[in-house]
Scaffold this motif. Sequence first.
Motif, short mmCIF file in Angstrom:
data_model
loop_
_atom_site.label_atom_id
_atom_site.label_comp_id
_atom_site.label_asym_id
_atom_site.label_seq_id
_atom_site.Cartn_x
_atom_site.Cartn_y
_atom_site.Cartn_z
N ASP A 70 -1.30 2.70 16.88
CA ASP A 70 -2.45 2.44 17.75
C ASP A 70 -2.94 3.73 18.42
N ALA B 206 -4.50 -3.50 10.34
CA ALA B 206 -5.54 -3.87 11.31
C ALA B 206 -6.37 -2.67 11.71
N ALA B 207 -5.73 -1.52 11.90
CA ALA B 207 -6.45 -0.30 12.27
C ALA B 207 -7.36 0.15 11.14
N ARG C 91 -6.34 -11.74 7.93
CA ARG C 91 -6.80 -10.36 8.11
C ARG C 91 -7.50 -9.87 6.86
N LEU D 140 6.35 -4.88 11.73
CA LEU D 140 5.29 -4.84 12.74
C LEU D 140 4.32 -3.69 12.51
N SER D 141 4.81 -2.58 11.99
CA SER D 141 3.95 -1.42 11.83
C SER D 141 2.99 -1.56 10.65
N ALA E 173 0.03 -3.57 11.82
CA ALA E 173 -0.72 -2.77 12.78
C ALA E 173 -1.57 -1.72 12.06
N SER F 72 6.04 2.92 13.95
CA SER F 72 5.92 2.30 15.27
C SER F 72 4.51 1.78 15.46
N PRO F 73 4.34 0.48 15.76
CA PRO F 73 3.00 -0.05 16.01
C PRO F 73 2.29 0.67 17.15
N LYS F 74 3.04 1.03 18.20
CA LYS F 74 2.45 1.73 19.33
C LYS F 74 1.92 3.09 18.90
N THR G 145 4.88 0.10 3.81
CA THR G 145 5.91 0.17 4.85
C THR G 145 7.21 0.64 4.22
N THR H 161 3.92 3.93 6.53
CA THR H 161 4.48 3.86 7.87
C THR H 161 5.99 3.76 7.78
#
Length: 206
Positions: free
Chosen positions: A176, A69-70, A28, A62-63, A66, A171-173, A49, A109
Motif C-alpha cells: 500500500d 487490488a493496487a 475483484r 494477504l499480500s 493487496a 507485506s500488504p502494508k 506470491t 510479492t
Amino acid sequence: MGAERDLLDQGAFSLSRWISISGVVPARLERARAPARLRSRPIRTAILTVSTSVSRREREDLSGPALAAAADAAGCEVLAMEVVPDDFALIEDRLHHFVGEGYDLVFTTGGTGLTPNDITPEATLAVIDREAPGFAEQMRAEGLKYTPMGILTRGVSGIAGQTLIVNFPGSPKAIDQLFPVLAPTLKHVVRTLRGDSSHHESDRAG
C-alpha cells in the motif's frame, strides 16, 4: 499439462485453485475485466506470491490480493494470480511462463528479505534481459520514509522481452505504501515496451 501438474505437486498453484481456497478473487477480477473490455489493449498483469507457508496453506495470502487490488486501481487487468514456495526453479519457471504468455507486467510479492530462503531477486535476475533499477530504487527510498527497515528489501526490477517485472516485499502494508511510486508510470511503461515511446495524456494512472 504435465509440467503444470509437476508445479502443482511441488507447491505452486494457479488462479483457479487460489479462488477455490480463498473465495475473494472473482469479484475483484470481475471489476478489473469490466473496464478492460472498453480498452483496445488492456494492461495484462500477473501477480506471483512467493511464500512456502502460503503455498502449503499454513498461512493466508494477504499480500497477493493487496497487490492485485493496487494494480487494478492503477488501470491494470489482473489476469493471473499464483503462489509458489521459496524455490528458485519454481519462481524462475513461473516468471518465464508469464513472459512467454505476453503479460505486460508481472508483480511479485515476498522473498525479498535477508534470510537464506529469500531468493526472489536472484530468480528474477535469471529471467530479465535488462535491469530497470529505478523502480526498485525508488521503492526502497519510499520505504525509508516509513521505517528504517525499508533499506533491507532486496527487490529488483527489470525487463524480460516486452514484460516489466517488479519485486515487492511480502507485506500488504508495504505494498500500500510503495505501489503509488509505480502507478503513475505504468501506462507509459507498457506503451514504451510495446514500441511507442511518445507521451500521452492517457498514460496517467487511473
